[in-house]
Design a protein around this motif. Structure first.
Motif, PDB file in Angstrom:
ATOM      1  N   CYS A  26      -7.298 -29.983   9.633  1.00  0.00           N
ATOM      2  CA  CYS A  26      -6.631 -30.148   8.343  1.00  0.00           C
ATOM      3  C   CYS A  26      -5.315 -29.365   8.407  1.00  0.00           C
ATOM      4  CB  CYS A  26      -7.509 -29.641   7.205  1.00  0.00           C
ATOM      5  SG  CYS A  26      -9.146 -30.382   7.155  1.00  0.00           S
ATOM      6  N   GLY A  27      -4.248 -30.028   8.818  1.00  0.00           N
ATOM      7  CA  GLY A  27      -2.971 -29.337   9.011  1.00  0.00           C
ATOM      8  C   GLY A  27      -3.066 -28.439  10.228  1.00  0.00           C
ATOM      9  N   ASN A  28      -2.893 -27.119  10.038  1.00  0.00           N
ATOM     10  CA  ASN A  28      -3.013 -26.161  11.135  1.00  0.00           C
ATOM     11  C   ASN A  28      -4.369 -25.476  11.153  1.00  0.00           C
ATOM     12  OD1 ASN A  28      -0.468 -26.640  12.086  1.00  0.00           O
ATOM     13  ND2 ASN A  28       0.478 -25.025  10.868  1.00  0.00           N
ATOM     14  N   GLU A  29      -5.283 -25.943  10.338  1.00  0.00           N
ATOM     15  CA  GLU A  29      -6.588 -25.306  10.222  1.00  0.00           C
ATOM     16  C   GLU A  29      -7.671 -26.229  10.757  1.00  0.00           C
ATOM     17  OE1 GLU A  29      -9.392 -23.402   6.714  1.00  0.00           O
ATOM     18  OE2 GLU A  29      -7.461 -24.253   6.211  1.00  0.00           O
ATOM     19  N   GLY A  39      -6.064 -35.061   4.107  1.00  0.00           N
ATOM     20  CA  GLY A  39      -5.324 -35.174   5.355  1.00  0.00           C
ATOM     21  C   GLY A  39      -6.059 -34.620   6.558  1.00  0.00           C
ATOM     22  N   CYS A  40      -7.379 -34.572   6.520  1.00  0.00           N
ATOM     23  CA  CYS A  40      -8.152 -34.049   7.648  1.00  0.00           C
ATOM     24  C   CYS A  40      -8.481 -35.176   8.615  1.00  0.00           C
ATOM     25  CB  CYS A  40      -9.443 -33.407   7.151  1.00  0.00           C
ATOM     26  SG  CYS A  40      -9.150 -31.962   6.112  1.00  0.00           S
ATOM     27  N   LYS A  41      -8.410 -34.861   9.900  1.00  0.00           N
ATOM     28  CA  LYS A  41      -8.721 -35.844  10.935  1.00  0.00           C
ATOM     29  C   LYS A  41      -9.805 -35.290  11.834  1.00  0.00           C
ATOM     30  CE  LYS A  41      -4.097 -37.768  11.019  1.00  0.00           C
ATOM     31  NZ  LYS A  41      -2.914 -38.044  11.814  1.00  0.00           N
ATOM     32  N   LEU A  42     -10.719 -36.139  12.262  1.00  0.00           N
ATOM     33  CA  LEU A  42     -11.791 -35.750  13.151  1.00  0.00           C
ATOM     34  C   LEU A  42     -11.227 -35.449  14.535  1.00  0.00           C
ATOM     35  CD1 LEU A  42     -14.860 -35.454  13.617  1.00  0.00           C
ATOM     36  CD2 LEU A  42     -14.883 -37.863  14.254  1.00  0.00           C
ATOM     37  N   VAL A  43     -11.605 -34.306  15.104  1.00  0.00           N
ATOM     38  CA  VAL A  43     -11.163 -33.922  16.435  1.00  0.00           C
ATOM     39  C   VAL A  43     -12.205 -34.421  17.425  1.00  0.00           C
ATOM     40  CG1 VAL A  43     -10.633 -31.991  17.961  1.00  0.00           C
ATOM     41  CG2 VAL A  43     -10.001 -31.890  15.562  1.00  0.00           C
TER      42      VAL A  43
END
Length: 163
Positions: A26-29, A39-43
């Motif tokens: 989520c951004g830099n977190e 705006g979170c993306k699965l890593v």
């Protein structure tokens, strides 16, 4: 016996995979809880290791220092030196820089003489191998440029002492 080993290895891999939660960026977190975040993306593609950075201490920030103190390159904890001793050190440093400048200028003169305006004398097997000659000419030109850069830097340092 083989089916038992296969079952055991499958269970070991499956429990290891289940122990990993999904990680989102989520951004830099990085987090495994995305509730209320946008705006979170699965890593995907491996584990994520996040190392927490250190924060600077308030005493080393230099924010409270006077402008004249911030302009110097010495840390705030450096001991103050009395003026006559500092002048002696500055004179020694200036003498060393002047000596280095003389050496660099002598080296530049040697390089310029050897370079001979881009047409140095051929030495060794360069008469038969023109590429060797061209490589040496290019090396001489690069050496002259590096040496000129050194001379310019030394002159800048010397200019600091004349202020």
């Amino acid at each position: 016996m083989k089916p038992l080993l296969l079952l055991i290895s499958f269970l070991a891999v499956a429990t290891g995979a289940l122990a990993q939660d999904r990680i989102y960026r989520c951004g830099n977190e990085y987090t495994n809880q995305v509730k209320g975040r946008t705006g979170c993306k699965l890593v995907e593609g491996g584990n994520v290791t996040v190392v927490r950075g250190t924060t600077p201490s308030p005493s080393s920030s230099g924010g409270g220092a006077a402008p004249a103190q911030r302009a110097t390159n010495s840390p705030a904890s450096a001991p103050r030196i009395d003026t006559p001793e500092q002048r002696t050190r500055d004179a020694d440093a200036k003498a060393i820089l002047e000596q280095e400048l003389r050496r660099a200028e002598a080296r530049q003169a040697e390089l310029a003489k050897e370079y001979n305006n881009g047409e140095p004398d051929k030495i060794g097997g360069e008469a038969r191998n023109h590429q060797k000659y061209l490589d040496r000419v290019a090396e001489l030109k690069a050496a002259m440029a590096r040496n000129q850069s050194d001379i310019d830097g030394i002159k800048r340092e010397l200019a600091r002492f004349s202020r």
